[in-house]
Write an enzyme that holds these catalytic residues in place. Structure first.
Site: not given
Ligand code: ADP
Length: 643
Positions: A158, A164-165, A208, A234, A274, A296
Site C-alpha cells: 500500500k 481511492g485504492g 470493511h 476498492h 476505518e 472529515r
Molecule cells: P485507500 O485509502 O486507497 O482507499 P484503504 O487502506 O482505505 O485504501 O483500503 C481500501 C480497501 O482496500 C479496503 O476497504 C479493503 O477493501 C481493501 N483492503 C485494504 N487493506 C486490506 C488488507 N490488508 N487485506 C485485504 N484487503 C484490504
C-alpha cells in the site's frame, strides 16, 4: 453559533450542508466554478461567489481565493465538505491565519492521520489493533521482500499516501513481489508524489467496517459502525448501518478503539475510523484492525444519521462554534437499519466508464432520503465526480430497509445519461447480500449476473412505442381524425438492436400494438398502461429523441430520425469519435498508416481516467483530426479511417 458560513464545495454535499445551516438559522455562502454557475448549491445558498474555471485546480482547490470570498462576504467559518480541501492541513492553517474557523479537525490531527504508516504507528501506540505488517522507514526492496516473507503471503503493498485504492497491489507469490513493488511505487509516485509503501497481511475475506466518531477536542464519542464491504475496485457502492451480524461485544470493542484513536489526536469534529475485519473468521471482538482514519465527514454519513436520529452537520457547526459535544455516549442508541446506494452517471456494460450528459429527466420516489446536487435539466460534466444522488432508506429491520432500497431504486428515473441504477437494484436484490453475507469480493464474484442487461420484452417495447407516440391519457395524437384509419409505424433503437412496431386504434377503445407476429392490446386507465391485460410495473418517459422505460431494469430507446440515420451510417464505421469530453493524451497513428482491427489509435483522458481508443476494423488512417493536448467534446471526430 455562527451567523454565516461559507461552503467550500459543490454538488450534493454542498446542498446538504446548506440545508442544515438554513434550519439552524445560519446564512450560507456558496462558491462555484464557471461550470457550476447555475448549479443547485448556488441556487440554494443565500450568496454565491464565482472562484474560477471548471478545473478543480482553478476553483474548488484554490484555498486563497476561497478564503478571500469568505472574508469579502462576512462568513465566519468554512465548511469543506468532503474531497477537495477537506483534508488539507495547509488550508486549515490558512483559514485560521485569516481569522476564520475551519469546520473540522485541527491541521495537526489531519497531519497525524495523513499518511497510513505514521497513522498506524500512532494507533499502535494508542492501543488500537492494526493490520499485521511492516510500516517502517526502510524502503529497500530486499528489506520489504523480507518483511513480506515474515508476514506471510498473500500480502498487500500500500502507498502510505494512497487513497481511492491507488498504489495498492495484492501479491500472492514471493516471485511476483519485486514487480508488484515497482509498479505500486511507480503509481504512488505519479499519483501522490510519494513512493513510500507499507506491507500488510492480505485479509482473505475482508469486510470493511468503519466507526463514526465525533470529538470536541477534549472528549470523543462514537456513533456506531457502518459496513462498507460492498465495493467495486476498492470503491464503496452500497453502505449500511449497523453492520450485519455485529455483536454487542465487538461493537463495544470497535467503538472504544475508535474513540481511543480520536482522543489520541485531540480530535474535533466528525471523523471515521476505518477497520478491516476478517469475514472468514466471523465477527469477533479481537478480529478487527485499524486501516486508516478519514478526518472529515464521509459520503456515507447519512446511514449513521438515519439510525441515530442525529444531524452530523448540525453537530459539526455546534462544535466548531465552540460548544461541547451535544451528548454523551450513553445518550446514543441505534434505531433500526439504514442503507445508502450511490447513484452514478456511469456506463456499467462498458466497464463502469464514467458518463456525462444532460439529465433530460430526473425523478426520485417518495420513501427515501435523496441527497443530490442536480436537478432535471442539469449536466453531469466531465470535471467532477459523476455522482447523481445518494439514495438512503431506513427501516425497523435490515430486511425492511433493504426492501425499501430496492423499491426506491426501481422508482428512480434518470434519462439523458446512463447510470448504475440497475446494477444497484440487482445488488439490492442479491441473495447473499440479503442474507448479510458481505465481503469486499462479493461484487467481483457475481459481476456478470449483477451487470446483465436483459433484452426488452414485448410489453416493454409496446409501452415505449405508445409513449413515443404520446398516446395515453390526453395524448397529443388522440384527437387526430384519420389516426384510426392509419396504423402508425414506430422504430425504436437500443444499441445495435432495432425494433419495428405498428400501433392502430382498437375497436371499442385502446390500442393494438404489433411487433413482428406478436400483437398486444393496450389500454390507458387508472393512471397507467395495461398491456396484454396486465398493468406493467414500469413507467415510460419521452425526453428529446428518446424514450426510457423504468422498472426493475431501465431501457433507453432512441427514436431515429429517418433522414439523419442514412447520413451517419457511412461515416460512423470509419470515424473514431471521443466517447466523452476529455483531453487527447496521445495519438499513436499517422495519416497513411495501415491499422488492424483492435489497434491502439489514441488515448483520451477524461474523468481522471485514461481511455484507449482502438480501431473497430482494419483500415488505413485517412486523417488525424485532433492533436495531442486538444480538449475535445463528446462525439468529436478524432481519427478517420478508409478502406
Ligand atoms: P485507500 O485509502 O486507497 O482507499 P484503504 O487502506 O482505505 O485504501 O483500503 C481500501 C480497501 O482496500 C479496503 O476497504 C479493503 O477493501 C481493501 N483492503 C485494504 N487493506 C486490506 C488488507 N490488508 N487485506 C485485504 N484487503 C484490504
Amino acid at each position: 453559533m455562527f451567523h454565516k458560513i461559507l461552503i467550500a464545495n459543490r454538488g450534493e454535499i454542498a446542498a446538504r450542508i446548506i440545508r442544515t445551516a438554513r434550519s439552524m438559522g445560519v446564512a450560507t455562502v456558496a462558491v462555484h466554478s464557471e461550470a457550476d454557475a447555475h448549479a443547485l448549491h448556488v441556487e440554494m445558498a443565500d450568496q454565491a461567489v464565482p472562484i474560477g474555471g471548471p478545473r478543480p485546480a482553478d476553483s474548488y482547490l484554490r484555498g486563497e481565493r476561497i478564503i478571500e470570498a469568505a472574508l469579502a462576504t462576512g462568513a465566519q467559518a468554512i465548511h469543506p465538505g468532503y474531497g477537495f480541501l477537506s483534508e488539507n492541513p495547509d488550508f486549515v492553517e490558512a483559514v485560521e491565519a485569516a481569522g476564520l474557523v475551519f469546520i473540522g479537525p485541527s491541521a495537526q490531527a489531519i497531519r497525524a492521520m495523513g499518511l497510513k504508516d505514521a497513522a498506524k504507528a500512532l494507533m499502535q501506540k494508542a492501543g488500537v489493533p492494526v493490520v499485521p505488517g511492516y510500516h517502517g522507514a526502510n524502503q529497500d526492496p530486499e528489506h520489504l521482500a523480507g518483511a513480506a516473507d515474515a508476514i506471510g503471503y498473500p500480502v498487500l503493498i500500500k502507498a502510505v499516501a494512497g487513497g481511492g485504492g491507488k498504489g495498492m497491489r495484492r501479491v500472492d507469490d514471493p516471485g511476483d513481489f519485486a514487480d508488484a513493488l515497482a509498479s505500486a511505487m511507480g503509481e504512488a509516485a505519479t499519483a501522490f508524489g510519494n513512493d513510500t509503501v507499507l506491507i500488510e497481511k492480505y485479509i482473505e475475506k475482508p469486510r470493511h467496517i468503519e466507526v463514526q466518531v465525533f470529538g470536541d477536542g477534549q472528549r470523543a464519542v462514537h456513533l456506531f459502525e457502518r459496513d462498507c464491504s460492498l465495493q467495486r475496485r476498492h470503491q464503496k457502492v452500497i453502505e449500511e448501518a449497523p453492520a450485519p451480524g455485529m455483536t454487542t461485544e465487538m461493537r463495544a470493542a470497535m467503538g472504544q478503539a475508535a474513540v481511543r484513536a480520536a482522543e489520541a489526536i485531540g480530535y474535533k469534529g466528525a471523523g471515521t475510523v476505518e477497520f478491516i475485519v476478517d469475514g472468514a473468521q466471523g465477527l469477533r471482538p479481537d478480529g478487527f484492525w485499524f486501516m486508516e482514519m478519514n478526518t472529515r465527514l464521509q459520503v456515507e454519513h447519512p446511514v449513521t444519521e438515519a439510525i441515530t436520529g442525529i444531524d452530523l452537520v448540525e453537530w459539526q457547526l455546534r462544535v466548531a462554534s465552540g460548544e461541547p459535544l451535544p451528548c454523551a455516549q450513553e445518550d446514543l442508541a441505534i434505531n433500526g437499519h439504514a442503507f445508502e446506494a450511490r447513484l452514478y452517471a456511469e456506463d456499467v456494460p462498458a466497464g463502469f466508464l464514467p458518463a456525462t450528459g444532460r439529465l433530460a429527466h430526473l425523478a426520485f420516489p417518495a420513501g427515501a432520503r435523496i441527497d443530490t446536487g442536480v436537478r432535471k435539466g442539469d449536466a453531469i460534466s466531465p470535471w467532477y465526480d459523476p455522482m447523481i444522488a445518494k439514495i438512503v432508506t431506513h427501516g425497523p429491520t435490515r430486511a425492511v430497509a433493504l426492501g425499501r432500497l430496492a423499491a426506491a431504486l426501481d422508482g428512480t428515473e434518470v434519462a439523458g445519461s446512463v447510470t448504475n441504477r440497475d446494477f444497484l437494484g440487482a445488488l439490492a436484490r442479491h441473495a447473499g447480500f440479503a442474507a448479510g453475507d458481505v465481503d469486499t469480493g462479493l461484487i467481483a464474484r457475481d459481476i456478470e449476473a449483477l451487470t446483465a442487461t436483459p433484452a426488452p420484452g414485448q410489453e416493454t417495447l409496446a409501452l415505449a412505442a405508445l409513449t413515443a407516440q404520446a398516446l395515453g391519457e390526453g395524448g397529443a395524437l388522440e384527437g387526430f381524425t384519420n389516426w384510426e384509419a392509419l396504423p402508425q409505424a414506430v422504430v425504436l433503437e437500443a444499441g445495435d438492436s432495432r425494433f419495428d412496431l405498428r400501433i392502430a386504434r382498437r375497436d371499442g377503445g385502446g390500442w393494438r400494438v404489433a411487433l413482428g407476429e406478436a400483437v398486444l392490446d393496450a389500454e390507458h386507465r387508472a393512471g397507467g398502461w395495461w398491456i396484454g391485460g396486465q398493468r406493467l410495473p414500469a413507467r415510460a418517459v419521452r425526453s428529446g429523441a428518446g424514450v426510457s422505460v423504468f422498472g426493475a431494469v431501465t431501457h433507453h430507446f432512441i427514436l431515429p430520425d429517418p433522414l439523419a440515420v442514412a447520413a451517419d451510417a457511412g461515416a460512423a464505421a470509419g470515424v473514431i469519435k471521443a466517447p466523452m469530453p476529455g483531453v487527447v493524451k496521445a495519438i499513436f497513428v499517422k495519416p497513411g498508416q495501415a491499422v488492424v482491427k483492435g489497434a491502439r489509435l489514441a488515448v483520451l483522458e477524461a474523468m481522471k481516467m485514461e481511455h484507449t481508443l482502438a480501431a473497430g476494423r482494419d483500415g488505413v488512417v485517412a486523417e488525424v483530426l485532433a492533436g495531442e493536448g486538444a480538449q475535445v467534446e463528446a462525439g468529436a471526430a478524432l481519427i478517420a479511417l478508409e478502406e
